[in-house]
Scaffold this active site. Structure first.
Site, mmCIF file in Angstrom:
data_model
loop_
_atom_site.group_PDB
_atom_site.id
_atom_site.type_symbol
_atom_site.label_atom_id
_atom_site.label_comp_id
_atom_site.label_asym_id
_atom_site.label_seq_id
_atom_site.Cartn_x
_atom_site.Cartn_y
_atom_site.Cartn_z
ATOM 1 C CE1 TYR A 225 26.264 -9.473 29.020
ATOM 2 C CE2 TYR A 225 27.356 -11.551 28.545
ATOM 3 C CZ TYR A 225 27.246 -10.409 29.299
ATOM 4 O OH TYR A 225 28.135 -10.178 30.341
ATOM 5 C CB SER B 91 25.156 0.979 42.117
ATOM 6 O OG SER B 91 24.667 0.410 40.927
ATOM 7 C CE LYS C 267 29.470 -7.508 28.397
ATOM 8 N NZ LYS C 267 29.987 -6.378 29.182
ATOM 9 C CB SER D 56 31.664 -11.094 28.949
ATOM 10 O OG SER D 56 31.197 -12.398 29.188
#
Ligand SMILES: NC(=O)c1ccc[n+]([C@@H]2O[C@H](COP(=O)([O-])OP(=O)(O)OC[C@H]3O[C@@H](n4cnc5c(N)ncnc54)[C@H](OP(=O)(O)O)[C@@H]3O)[C@@H](O)[C@H]2O)c1
Length: 259
Positions: free
Chosen positions: A163, A14, A167, A150
């Site tokens: 995070y 989105s 990743k 990432s």
């Protein structure tokens, strides 16, 4: 129902990178299954643009971290399009708060790992099973999978360790699926964005502006969702089909070492 056009699932389509990928692939002829979490309005906007590009779009709301939602996303594609040619695991979140490693909370760790790693792993597993079944019926098909990871998969940021861990795990997930599916003719890639201008980085934009200007990114500019979409599109077209398990970094040379 079976779509005559190839079908891509983009999770987190989105906004940001997922949106860029969905629109680019629609322009290249793909029907789009667009997953998102909350933002119905933004998802509908993307759908409208996919339709303007002459393709079909199914919007599929659901948290990739929830097993029930993952099931209903794939069932929705089954009902709506009847096929899945390209799986793109893109949905991801940053920690709500950037906390020093010594202050990382279990809640944040669980939330980030569930969205960025656990959910994508099990969604990929179900998608891969479906792709294998499709290939049994139609061996000429070449389904493909892409994991959007990432540079945080190899750069330690001590104020968002959860995070980075998610990743790094997703990077190995891409390797694992590549190894498992190579003999079945399903290429799997990791696309590894650098610093990309999206809502995710908006809060820290001014800090990144100066780091980029100072040379952190050798090409001296922010990346855009379109930059990532171009790399994805090359894989989607099959231009890299005699490769699998490869990492394509889209980071303006971020990973380059120079002296
Ligand atoms: N921006 C960067 O610099 C950068 C760099 C490297 C890697 N990445 C990675 O690229 C991916 C996309 O990042 P972005 O910058 O485009 O992020 P973004 O602008 O924040 O957009 C995130 C997208 O993921 C969706 N999403 C969030 N949680 C979800 C969930 N639990 N289930 C399903 N969908 C969910 C959001 O849906 P709603 O609209 O409904 O919230 C939105 O579509 C992420 O995996 C991110 O880690 C980003």
């Amino acid at each position: 129902m079976s779509s005559e056009h190839s079908v891509v699932l983009v999770t987190g389509g989105s906004r940001g990178i997922g949106r860029g990928i969905a629109l680019h692939l629609a322009r290249e002829g793909w029907n789009v299954a667009l997953n998102f979490s909350q933002n119905i309005e933004k998802a509908e906007e993307v759908k409208k643009k996919v339709i303007e590009a002459g393709r079909q779009c199914l919007t599929l709301q659901g948290d990739v971290g929830s097993s029930q939602a993952r099931r209903s996303i794939l069932e929705g594609i089954h009902r709506g399009f009847g096929r899945l040619d390209l799986f793109i695991s893109n949905a991801g979140i940053a920690p709500r708060v950037r906390n020093d490693l010594l202050e990382t909370t279990e809640e944040s760790f669980d939330e980030v790992l569930s969205t960025n790693l656990r959910g994508p792993f099990f969604l990929a597993q179900s998608a891969a099973r479906w792709m294998l079944k499709q290939k049994q019926d139609q061996p000429e098909l070449i389904p493909r999978m892409i994991f959007i990871t990432s540079i945080s998969s190899y750069v330690a940021s001590v104020n968002r360790g959860e995070y980075c861990i998610s990743k790094a795990g997703l990077s190995m997930t891409a390797q694992l699926f590549a190894a498992r599916l190579a003999a079945d003719g399903i290429p799997v890639f990791e696309v590894r964005p650098g610093i990309i201008q999206t809502d995710m980085t908006a809060k820290v934009a001014s800090r990144y502006d100066s780091l980029i200007a100072g040379g952190l990114v050798p090409q001296r500019r922010w990346g855009t969702p379109e930059d990532v979409a171009h790399a994805v599109a090359a894989i989607a077209r099959g231009d890299l089909d005699y490769s699998t398990g490869q990492v394509i970094e889209v980071g303006g040379g971020f990973g380059l070492r120079s002296l």
